[in-house]
Design a protein around this motif. Structure first.
Motif, PDB file in Angstrom:
ATOM      1  N   ASN A  76      20.485   9.002 -50.667  1.00  0.00           N
ATOM      2  CA  ASN A  76      20.369   7.868 -51.588  1.00  0.00           C
ATOM      3  C   ASN A  76      21.174   6.679 -51.050  1.00  0.00           C
ATOM      4  OD1 ASN A  76      20.698   7.085 -55.008  1.00  0.00           O
ATOM      5  ND2 ASN A  76      18.800   7.870 -54.153  1.00  0.00           N
TER       6      ASN A  76
ATOM      7  N   HIS B 159      19.321   5.177 -48.007  1.00  0.00           N
ATOM      8  CA  HIS B 159      18.117   4.402 -48.358  1.00  0.00           C
ATOM      9  C   HIS B 159      18.451   3.028 -48.919  1.00  0.00           C
ATOM     10  CE1 HIS B 159      15.213   8.106 -48.728  1.00  0.00           C
ATOM     11  NE2 HIS B 159      15.340   7.671 -47.486  1.00  0.00           N
TER      12      HIS B 159
ATOM     13  N   GLY C  41      10.902  10.048 -58.926  1.00  0.00           N
ATOM     14  CA  GLY C  41      11.600  10.686 -57.797  1.00  0.00           C
ATOM     15  C   GLY C  41      12.853   9.908 -57.481  1.00  0.00           C
TER      16      GLY C  41
ATOM     17  N   ASP D 114      13.070  12.706 -62.210  1.00  0.00           N
ATOM     18  CA  ASP D 114      13.115  13.580 -61.028  1.00  0.00           C
ATOM     19  C   ASP D 114      12.993  15.033 -61.500  1.00  0.00           C
ATOM     20  OD1 ASP D 114      14.245  12.709 -57.965  1.00  0.00           O
ATOM     21  OD2 ASP D 114      14.113  14.854 -58.401  1.00  0.00           O
TER      22      ASP D 114
ATOM     23  N   TYR E 127      10.150   5.397 -54.065  1.00  0.00           N
ATOM     24  CA  TYR E 127      10.513   5.141 -52.676  1.00  0.00           C
ATOM     25  C   TYR E 127      10.605   6.489 -51.962  1.00  0.00           C
ATOM     26  CZ  TYR E 127      12.781   3.276 -48.538  1.00  0.00           C
ATOM     27  OH  TYR E 127      13.066   2.926 -47.234  1.00  0.00           O
ATOM     28  N   GLU E 128       9.726   6.689 -50.995  1.00  0.00           N
ATOM     29  CA  GLU E 128       9.654   7.914 -50.196  1.00  0.00           C
ATOM     30  C   GLU E 128       9.503   9.167 -51.077  1.00  0.00           C
ATOM     31  OE1 GLU E 128       8.863   7.635 -47.268  1.00  0.00           O
ATOM     32  OE2 GLU E 128      10.328   6.709 -45.905  1.00  0.00           O
TER      33      GLU E 128
END
Ligand SMILES: C[S@@+](CC[C@H](N)C(=O)[O-])C[C@H]1O[C@@H](n2cnc3c(N)ncnc32)[C@H](O)[C@@H]1O
Length: 224
Positions: free
Chosen positions: A18, A21, A47, A70, A109-110
């Motif tokens: 985290n 990113h 997520g 999540d 994101y991803e």
């Protein structure tokens, strides 16, 4: 979907991911179309992991309220511990029903490349969005990334969920089949890139290429 503890097998690496990113989320936020006003709206991060993206988005764009979803319970706990006084809740999907039909903008994101069923994913995000709501999804984990099949071996080893091989067209087709309008651009990150992950980026050029060119940002607009 059964809850997990953390997506990375090594728990400490979840928060590290985290934090890693964070340097790229600024470029993700820059890709939001000027017609999509975030200020004062309700947003969702699918997520969310340890939740940093929503904290950054709130600090930059002052949304009214936000929910991070999540399946990783430990990551959600970490996210809650870092929220401070921001209007954000971090929840398992089963606890987030009150946000259904209330969300203006969703983000991931991803994460989209981890979905086992993209049609189901479109329906899931659609159940939270208002009519005409927009979902921005960023990922470079697709077969258009020249390193994807090497990465897949690394990711399978260090995380707990199965992987598929999606082409960018698969993301587009899944949402278009459900009647969503779809646009796509590159993340186009033109700032410094971190050079810590030699396993993912054997050469510096690989990291520069990945964050400028391979990560694509999809804008999915639900029907009105
Ligand atoms: C690669 S991490 C990205 C985390 C975060 N978005 C970031 O930018 O650091 C993928 C995240 O997606 C979550 N995830 C995977 N499948 C999910 C699902 N079906 N529902 C909700 N979250 C999911 C994982 O638990 C993990 O936190």
């Amino acid at each position: 979907m059964t809850a997990i503890s953390t997506w990375m097998k090594e728990e400490r690496r979840d928060l590290e991911m985290n934090e890693y990113h964070e340097q790229y989320w600024g470029s993700f936020i820059k890709r939001i179309s000027p017609k999509d006003e975030i200020k004062g709206k309700t947003v969702l991060d699918f997520g969310c992991g340890c939740g940093g993206f929503l904290r950054m988005l709130h600090d930059q764009r002052q949304f009214k309220d936000g929910v991070g979803i999540d399946i990783a319970e430990k990551s959600l706990e970490t996210a809650r511990s870092l929220v401070a006084n921001r209007p954000i809740e971090y929840l398992l999907a089963k606890d987030a029903d009150k946000f259904k039909g209330k969300v203006d903008y969703a983000f991931s994101y991803e994460v989209i490349y981890l979905m086992q069923d993209l049609a189901e994913h479109a329906d899931f995000i659609g159940s939270f969005l208002k009519p005409g709501g927009v979902y921005y999804a960023a990922t470079g984990c697709h077969t258009g990334n020249p390193q994807w099949f090497d990465w897949k071996k690394i990711i399978v080893n260090e995380s707990v969920l199965p992987l598929k091989d999606y082409a960018p067209d698969d993301f587009v087709d899944a949402f278009q089949a459900k009647g969503w309008k779809v646009g796509v651009c590159r993340l186009d990150h033109r700032d410094f890139v971190s050079v810590v992950h030699k396993d993912y980026f054997p050469k510096v050029e690989d990291a520069i290429r990945y964050y400028a060119d391979d990560i694509q940002v999809f804008r999915f607009e639900k029907q009105k």
